[in-house]
Design a protein around this motif. Structure first.
Motif, PDB file in Angstrom:
ATOM      1  N   GLU A   1      52.915 -91.169   8.037  1.00  0.00           N
ATOM      2  CA  GLU A   1      52.593 -90.227   9.188  1.00  0.00           C
ATOM      3  C   GLU A   1      52.944 -88.715   9.133  1.00  0.00           C
ATOM      4  O   GLU A   1      52.158 -88.083   9.703  1.00  0.00           O
ATOM      5  N   ALA A   2      53.987 -88.391   8.661  1.00  0.00           N
ATOM      6  CA  ALA A   2      54.174 -86.982   8.376  1.00  0.00           C
ATOM      7  C   ALA A   2      53.397 -86.363   7.331  1.00  0.00           C
ATOM      8  O   ALA A   2      53.584 -85.260   7.172  1.00  0.00           O
ATOM      9  N   ARG A   3      52.491 -87.005   6.751  1.00  0.00           N
ATOM     10  CA  ARG A   3      51.796 -86.356   5.478  1.00  0.00           C
ATOM     11  C   ARG A   3      52.373 -85.891   4.453  1.00  0.00           C
ATOM     12  O   ARG A   3      52.232 -85.101   3.737  1.00  0.00           O
ATOM     13  N   ASP A   4      53.790 -86.568   4.322  1.00  0.00           N
ATOM     14  CA  ASP A   4      54.810 -86.137   3.205  1.00  0.00           C
ATOM     15  C   ASP A   4      54.990 -87.009   2.016  1.00  0.00           C
ATOM     16  O   ASP A   4      55.850 -86.826   1.216  1.00  0.00           O
ATOM     17  N   GLY A   5      54.131 -88.024   2.035  1.00  0.00           N
ATOM     18  CA  GLY A   5      54.251 -89.140   0.867  1.00  0.00           C
ATOM     19  C   GLY A   5      53.067 -89.786   0.958  1.00  0.00           C
ATOM     20  O   GLY A   5      52.410 -90.146   1.778  1.00  0.00           O
ATOM     21  N   LYS A   6      52.721 -90.463  -0.437  1.00  0.00           N
ATOM     22  CA  LYS A   6      51.465 -91.481  -0.662  1.00  0.00           C
ATOM     23  C   LYS A   6      52.019 -92.518  -1.465  1.00  0.00           C
ATOM     24  O   LYS A   6      52.955 -92.306  -2.155  1.00  0.00           O
ATOM     25  N   MET A   7      51.506 -93.536  -1.109  1.00  0.00           N
ATOM     26  CA  MET A   7      51.679 -94.894  -1.650  1.00  0.00           C
ATOM     27  C   MET A   7      50.210 -95.587  -2.026  1.00  0.00           C
ATOM     28  O   MET A   7      49.200 -95.545  -1.164  1.00  0.00           O
ATOM     29  N   GLU A   8      50.227 -96.409  -3.236  1.00  0.00           N
ATOM     30  CA  GLU A   8      49.000 -97.196  -3.440  1.00  0.00           C
ATOM     31  C   GLU A   8      49.622 -98.670  -3.591  1.00  0.00           C
ATOM     32  O   GLU A   8      50.444 -98.822  -4.177  1.00  0.00           O
ATOM     33  N   ILE A   9      48.684 -99.342  -2.579  1.00  0.00           N
ATOM     34  CA  ILE A   9      49.031-100.764  -2.357  1.00  0.00           C
ATOM     35  C   ILE A   9      47.998-101.782  -3.244  1.00  0.00           C
ATOM     36  O   ILE A   9      46.819-101.170  -3.240  1.00  0.00           O
ATOM     37  N   TYR A  10      48.376-102.715  -4.006  1.00  0.00           N
ATOM     38  CA  TYR A  10      47.461-103.538  -4.905  1.00  0.00           C
ATOM     39  C   TYR A  10      48.191-104.739  -5.094  1.00  0.00           C
ATOM     40  O   TYR A  10      49.286-105.104  -4.499  1.00  0.00           O
TER      41      TYR A  10
ATOM     42  N   ASP B   1      50.255-112.972  -7.027  1.00  0.00           N
ATOM     43  CA  ASP B   1      49.894-113.676  -5.936  1.00  0.00           C
ATOM     44  C   ASP B   1      50.508-112.857  -4.657  1.00  0.00           C
ATOM     45  O   ASP B   1      50.337-113.568  -3.607  1.00  0.00           O
ATOM     46  N   HIS B   2      51.077-111.663  -5.014  1.00  0.00           N
ATOM     47  CA  HIS B   2      51.678-110.875  -3.872  1.00  0.00           C
ATOM     48  C   HIS B   2      50.614-109.437  -3.760  1.00  0.00           C
ATOM     49  O   HIS B   2      49.994-109.123  -4.465  1.00  0.00           O
ATOM     50  N   TYR B   3      51.490-108.792  -2.960  1.00  0.00           N
ATOM     51  CA  TYR B   3      50.638-107.277  -2.695  1.00  0.00           C
ATOM     52  C   TYR B   3      52.119-106.375  -2.907  1.00  0.00           C
ATOM     53  O   TYR B   3      53.215-106.688  -2.702  1.00  0.00           O
ATOM     54  N   CYS B   4      51.903-105.295  -3.689  1.00  0.00           N
ATOM     55  CA  CYS B   4      52.970-104.381  -4.133  1.00  0.00           C
ATOM     56  C   CYS B   4      52.479-103.031  -3.821  1.00  0.00           C
ATOM     57  O   CYS B   4      51.183-102.870  -3.653  1.00  0.00           O
ATOM     58  N   GLY B   5      53.282-101.963  -3.664  1.00  0.00           N
ATOM     59  CA  GLY B   5      53.068-100.498  -3.674  1.00  0.00           C
ATOM     60  C   GLY B   5      53.699 -99.567  -4.458  1.00  0.00           C
ATOM     61  O   GLY B   5      55.005 -99.864  -4.754  1.00  0.00           O
TER      62      GLY B   5
ATOM     63  N   LEU C   1      54.862-108.981  -1.083  1.00  0.00           N
ATOM     64  CA  LEU C   1      54.196-109.215   0.347  1.00  0.00           C
ATOM     65  C   LEU C   1      53.166-110.266   0.202  1.00  0.00           C
ATOM     66  O   LEU C   1      52.290-110.393  -0.965  1.00  0.00           O
ATOM     67  N   ASP C   2      53.329-111.394   0.941  1.00  0.00           N
ATOM     68  CA  ASP C   2      52.341-112.460   1.251  1.00  0.00           C
ATOM     69  C   ASP C   2      51.652-112.275   2.523  1.00  0.00           C
ATOM     70  O   ASP C   2      52.290-112.126   3.370  1.00  0.00           O
ATOM     71  N   PHE C   3      50.336-112.700   2.428  1.00  0.00           N
ATOM     72  CA  PHE C   3      49.532-112.401   3.704  1.00  0.00           C
ATOM     73  C   PHE C   3      49.419-114.071   4.284  1.00  0.00           C
ATOM     74  O   PHE C   3      49.268-114.951   3.639  1.00  0.00           O
ATOM     75  N   ASP C   4      49.874-113.958   5.655  1.00  0.00           N
ATOM     76  CA  ASP C   4      49.922-115.278   6.259  1.00  0.00           C
ATOM     77  C   ASP C   4      48.688-115.780   7.287  1.00  0.00           C
ATOM     78  O   ASP C   4      48.932-116.386   8.084  1.00  0.00           O
TER      79      ASP C   4
ATOM     80  N   GLY D   1      58.215-109.608   2.250  1.00  0.00           N
ATOM     81  CA  GLY D   1      58.426-108.425   1.097  1.00  0.00           C
ATOM     82  C   GLY D   1      59.750-107.675   1.032  1.00  0.00           C
ATOM     83  O   GLY D   1      60.327-107.977   1.838  1.00  0.00           O
ATOM     84  N   ARG D   2      59.540-106.787   0.354  1.00  0.00           N
ATOM     85  CA  ARG D   2      60.968-105.902  -0.125  1.00  0.00           C
ATOM     86  C   ARG D   2      60.436-104.803  -0.201  1.00  0.00           C
ATOM     87  O   ARG D   2      59.442-104.473  -0.789  1.00  0.00           O
ATOM     88  N   ILE D   3      61.065-103.594   0.531  1.00  0.00           N
ATOM     89  CA  ILE D   3      60.870-102.224   0.206  1.00  0.00           C
ATOM     90  C   ILE D   3      62.069-101.531  -0.266  1.00  0.00           C
ATOM     91  O   ILE D   3      63.059-101.652   0.305  1.00  0.00           O
ATOM     92  N   TYR D   4      61.989-100.851  -1.345  1.00  0.00           N
ATOM     93  CA  TYR D   4      63.143-100.091  -1.878  1.00  0.00           C
ATOM     94  C   TYR D   4      63.046 -98.464  -1.308  1.00  0.00           C
ATOM     95  O   TYR D   4      61.893 -97.894  -1.142  1.00  0.00           O
TER      96      TYR D   4
END
Length: 143
Positions: A33-42, A46-50, A90-93, A100-103
């Motif tokens: 939101e602050a435009r100070d970081g970028k991440m790619e989700i893929y 069987d899960h989603y990661c970033g 991350l799993d889609f329900d 999920g887990r975020i570091y």
């Protein structure tokens, strides 16, 4: 009567197709939101990661990546923050992305998390224990 069965089958197939396409809505590049970081989700298995792509707190003045110095595992403290997988499992329900887990490299801690979308805003909530005790950040789609 036979036509009702065919119509019901078509509607079910369309609903299933919508749910499956919705599961992929988080794929792509996102910016804080602050435009100070970028991440790619893929997709990762069987899960989603970033993966962390860039950010004001992860790049040194010379343009090199800062290291994961706050990691509790001393063997991981020399790894680059740029390119690090910070979001995993991350799993889609059908509505949200759960389990999920975020570091957080700022403090070296890993939190449980879940994600949901509202338009092109990705809401990522990290928490300890109960979901009520956490923090939500908003990410904007950039690609």
């Amino acid at each position: 009567m036979k036509q009702l069965g065919i119509i019901a089958l078509i509607l079910c197939a369309q609903t299933l197709g919508f749910a499956q396409s919705k599961a992929y809505d988080i794929l792509g590049k996102w910016e804080t939101e602050a435009r100070d970081g970028k991440m790619e989700i893929y997709r990762c298995g069987d899960h989603y990661c970033g993966t962390l792509l860039e950010g004001k707190n992860i790049i040194n003045a010379d343009g090199s990546s800062k290291k994961d110095v706050k990691n509790p595992d001393a063997n991981l403290r020399s790894r680059d923050l740029v390119g690090m997988t910070i979001l995993s499992g991350l799993d889609f329900d059908g509505e949200q992305y759960q389990q999920g887990r975020i570091y957080n490299a700022d403090n070296g801690k890993t939190y449980k998390c879940y994600v949901w979308l509202e338009a092109d805003i990705l809401h990522l909530r990290g928490y300890l224990g109960l979901k009520a005790f956490g923090q939500t950040s908003k990410w904007h789609r950039i690609q």
